[in-house]
Design a protein around this motif. Sequence first.
Motif, PDB file in Angstrom:
ATOM      1  N   THR A  40      34.426  38.070  31.965  1.00  0.00           N
ATOM      2  CA  THR A  40      35.864  37.917  32.135  1.00  0.00           C
ATOM      3  C   THR A  40      37.165  39.363  31.530  1.00  0.00           C
ATOM      4  OG1 THR A  40      35.785  36.710  29.112  1.00  0.00           O
ATOM      5  CG2 THR A  40      37.404  37.845  29.468  1.00  0.00           C
ATOM      6  N   GLU A  41      36.217  40.193  32.232  1.00  0.00           N
ATOM      7  CA  GLU A  41      36.746  41.618  31.751  1.00  0.00           C
ATOM      8  C   GLU A  41      36.916  42.014  34.009  1.00  0.00           C
ATOM      9  OE1 GLU A  41      33.754  44.543  30.983  1.00  0.00           O
ATOM     10  OE2 GLU A  41      34.754  44.902  28.826  1.00  0.00           O
ATOM     11  N   ARG A  42      36.385  40.641  34.602  1.00  0.00           N
ATOM     12  CA  ARG A  42      36.764  41.016  35.832  1.00  0.00           C
ATOM     13  C   ARG A  42      37.547  39.738  36.300  1.00  0.00           C
ATOM     14  NH1 ARG A  42      31.414  41.135  39.427  1.00  0.00           N
ATOM     15  NH2 ARG A  42      29.906  42.629  38.199  1.00  0.00           N
ATOM     16  N   ILE A  43      38.098  39.540  35.466  1.00  0.00           N
ATOM     17  CA  ILE A  43      39.267  37.628  35.324  1.00  0.00           C
ATOM     18  C   ILE A  43      40.608  38.395  35.004  1.00  0.00           C
ATOM     19  CG2 ILE A  43      39.806  35.814  34.979  1.00  0.00           C
ATOM     20  CD1 ILE A  43      36.939  35.024  35.108  1.00  0.00           C
ATOM     21  N   LEU A  44      40.740  38.889  33.526  1.00  0.00           N
ATOM     22  CA  LEU A  44      41.522  39.384  33.032  1.00  0.00           C
ATOM     23  C   LEU A  44      41.893  40.990  32.551  1.00  0.00           C
ATOM     24  CD1 LEU A  44      40.817  37.104  29.274  1.00  0.00           C
ATOM     25  CD2 LEU A  44      42.314  36.748  31.440  1.00  0.00           C
ATOM     26  N   ALA A  45      43.217  40.977  33.179  1.00  0.00           N
ATOM     27  CA  ALA A  45      44.097  42.355  33.139  1.00  0.00           C
ATOM     28  C   ALA A  45      43.222  42.880  31.715  1.00  0.00           C
ATOM     29  CB  ALA A  45      45.782  42.123  33.139  1.00  0.00           C
ATOM     30  N   GLN A  46      43.453  44.192  31.916  1.00  0.00           N
ATOM     31  CA  GLN A  46      43.381  45.009  30.857  1.00  0.00           C
ATOM     32  C   GLN A  46      44.405  45.292  29.890  1.00  0.00           C
ATOM     33  OE1 GLN A  46      39.930  46.193  30.439  1.00  0.00           O
ATOM     34  NE2 GLN A  46      39.454  44.770  32.641  1.00  0.00           N
ATOM     35  N   GLN A  47      45.454  45.850  30.742  1.00  0.00           N
ATOM     36  CA  GLN A  47      46.001  45.721  28.860  1.00  0.00           C
ATOM     37  C   GLN A  47      47.838  45.128  29.884  1.00  0.00           C
ATOM     38  OE1 GLN A  47      46.922  49.756  28.946  1.00  0.00           O
ATOM     39  NE2 GLN A  47      44.924  50.167  28.088  1.00  0.00           N
ATOM     40  N   LEU A  79      35.533  45.619  41.322  1.00  0.00           N
ATOM     41  CA  LEU A  79      36.298  45.735  42.265  1.00  0.00           C
ATOM     42  C   LEU A  79      37.543  45.850  40.882  1.00  0.00           C
ATOM     43  CD1 LEU A  79      35.686  43.412  44.598  1.00  0.00           C
ATOM     44  CD2 LEU A  79      35.971  45.209  45.177  1.00  0.00           C
ATOM     45  N   ARG A  80      37.654  46.048  39.932  1.00  0.00           N
ATOM     46  CA  ARG A  80      39.211  46.414  39.432  1.00  0.00           C
ATOM     47  C   ARG A  80      39.396  47.364  38.961  1.00  0.00           C
ATOM     48  NH1 ARG A  80      42.780  46.136  36.177  1.00  0.00           N
ATOM     49  NH2 ARG A  80      44.170  45.419  35.756  1.00  0.00           N
ATOM     50  N   ASN A  81      38.529  47.497  39.015  1.00  0.00           N
ATOM     51  CA  ASN A  81      38.831  49.929  38.621  1.00  0.00           C
ATOM     52  C   ASN A  81      39.515  49.881  40.817  1.00  0.00           C
ATOM     53  OD1 ASN A  81      37.580  50.533  36.944  1.00  0.00           O
ATOM     54  ND2 ASN A  81      35.999  50.494  37.333  1.00  0.00           N
ATOM     55  N   ASN A  82      39.410  49.164  41.523  1.00  0.00           N
ATOM     56  CA  ASN A  82      40.224  49.627  42.570  1.00  0.00           C
ATOM     57  C   ASN A  82      41.603  48.825  42.675  1.00  0.00           C
ATOM     58  OD1 ASN A  82      38.353  50.702  44.278  1.00  0.00           O
ATOM     59  ND2 ASN A  82      37.562  48.906  45.549  1.00  0.00           N
ATOM     60  N   ARG A  83      42.396  50.279  42.049  1.00  0.00           N
ATOM     61  CA  ARG A  83      44.117  49.846  41.776  1.00  0.00           C
ATOM     62  C   ARG A  83      45.300  50.317  42.270  1.00  0.00           C
ATOM     63  NH1 ARG A  83      41.827  52.046  37.545  1.00  0.00           N
ATOM     64  NH2 ARG A  83      43.258  53.197  36.560  1.00  0.00           N
ATOM     65  N   ILE A  84      46.121  50.168  42.895  1.00  0.00           N
ATOM     66  CA  ILE A  84      47.672  51.237  42.186  1.00  0.00           C
ATOM     67  C   ILE A  84      48.757  51.084  41.768  1.00  0.00           C
ATOM     68  CG2 ILE A  84      49.357  51.762  44.090  1.00  0.00           C
ATOM     69  CD1 ILE A  84      46.766  52.487  45.344  1.00  0.00           C
ATOM     70  N   ILE A 141      53.604  48.898  37.463  1.00  0.00           N
ATOM     71  CA  ILE A 141      53.505  47.761  37.395  1.00  0.00           C
ATOM     72  C   ILE A 141      52.040  48.606  38.528  1.00  0.00           C
ATOM     73  CG2 ILE A 141      53.839  46.422  39.556  1.00  0.00           C
ATOM     74  CD1 ILE A 141      56.662  47.458  39.081  1.00  0.00           C
ATOM     75  N   GLU A 142      50.518  47.513  37.500  1.00  0.00           N
ATOM     76  CA  GLU A 142      49.487  47.586  38.561  1.00  0.00           C
ATOM     77  C   GLU A 142      49.143  46.330  39.459  1.00  0.00           C
ATOM     78  OE1 GLU A 142      45.764  47.716  35.725  1.00  0.00           O
ATOM     79  OE2 GLU A 142      46.759  48.767  35.279  1.00  0.00           O
ATOM     80  N   LEU A 143      48.227  47.185  40.838  1.00  0.00           N
ATOM     81  CA  LEU A 143      47.902  46.330  41.752  1.00  0.00           C
ATOM     82  C   LEU A 143      46.637  46.397  41.948  1.00  0.00           C
ATOM     83  CD1 LEU A 143      50.771  46.996  44.186  1.00  0.00           C
ATOM     84  CD2 LEU A 143      51.353  45.318  42.392  1.00  0.00           C
ATOM     85  N   PHE A 144      45.780  45.360  41.752  1.00  0.00           N
ATOM     86  CA  PHE A 144      44.365  45.431  41.653  1.00  0.00           C
ATOM     87  C   PHE A 144      43.947  44.362  42.093  1.00  0.00           C
ATOM     88  CE2 PHE A 144      45.662  43.479  38.071  1.00  0.00           C
ATOM     89  CZ  PHE A 144      44.985  41.631  37.781  1.00  0.00           C
ATOM     90  N   ASP A 145      42.441  45.185  42.982  1.00  0.00           N
ATOM     91  CA  ASP A 145      41.363  43.926  43.676  1.00  0.00           C
ATOM     92  C   ASP A 145      40.918  42.944  43.055  1.00  0.00           C
ATOM     93  OD1 ASP A 145      41.962  45.319  45.971  1.00  0.00           O
ATOM     94  OD2 ASP A 145      39.776  46.138  45.904  1.00  0.00           O
ATOM     95  N   ALA A 146      40.430  41.456  43.848  1.00  0.00           N
ATOM     96  CA  ALA A 146      40.008  40.541  43.105  1.00  0.00           C
ATOM     97  C   ALA A 146      38.890  40.674  44.531  1.00  0.00           C
ATOM     98  CB  ALA A 146      40.766  39.423  43.242  1.00  0.00           C
ATOM     99  N   PRO A 147      37.855  39.903  43.862  1.00  0.00           N
ATOM    100  CA  PRO A 147      36.653  39.823  44.892  1.00  0.00           C
ATOM    101  C   PRO A 147      36.819  38.954  46.445  1.00  0.00           C
ATOM    102  CG  PRO A 147      35.631  38.908  42.134  1.00  0.00           C
ATOM    103  CD  PRO A 147      37.561  39.174  42.422  1.00  0.00           C
TER     104      PRO A 147
END
Length: 281
Positions: free
Chosen positions: A87-94, A267-272, A165-171
Amino acid sequence: MADNSNAPVIIKRKKVVGGDGHHGGAWKIAYADFVTAMMAFFLLMWLINATTEQQRLGIAEFFNPTVPLNKMSGGGSAMFGGDSVLTERILAQQGTGGLPTSVEGQPDPVEFDTGNPSAEEGASDTEDGLSDVQDLLIGGGGESFLSDNLMKHVVTRLTDEGLVIELFDAPNQRLFVEGSAQPMPLLLDLAEVLSEVSNLVSNKVAVEGHVRSEPVTVRNTQAWPLSSIRADAMRQLMETYGLDPERIARVTGHADRELVSNIPRDLRNNRIEIILLRSDQ
């Protein structure tokens, strides 16, 4: 010859031992029970360490026959009312945004409880135009500047500092080439949209870079320089697509010090993060 007919008859009975002691098989049953108990114990220890409190609650309720299987406190809308370990890899954290996959395989918007802001804070959001920008990004007014594919990589939230505005990686889709600050086509599309939306307001802009943790075997960490040059690359892209350079307030790299996933290598930790700062900041 002597007459031995009256001699006593001696009968010797041999006692046969039937597999007692270490020659028997009873100890094997006891040993098998012990091994099974130890396996269950270590499995329990692993589950406690590898799951969240919400997931543990869902597991406990599933094995408790006195409660329904689909209670809301089970953790979510997944099978048995609990969460998937992914779930943590699919859903946004906040915040809001980030489209998970529904039962039909189509993305659905995710809503998060942002609390009850005071009237003064709501007035400030309206004055700065941040709420309107957020609605344009996530489709709060019915239409969004982002396509469904781009929206899967975006999550927004209003904070005391401004609109994040958070942009993040996906697999299967990355923002940057692995280990570098070279933008992927996905990030180019996101930068163009964000520059257009940011120009609807006059707020100052902050750009922050975050990366996932490196393997522990790495001698010289590249997390700090990589997060910084990625943030600066995002700044350059937004300026290329029309953002006024004078509006840039800061460009910061945070390395892997502010993880959003409890898995450091996720990968979810890679973000701008692009922050539209409030006017009073």
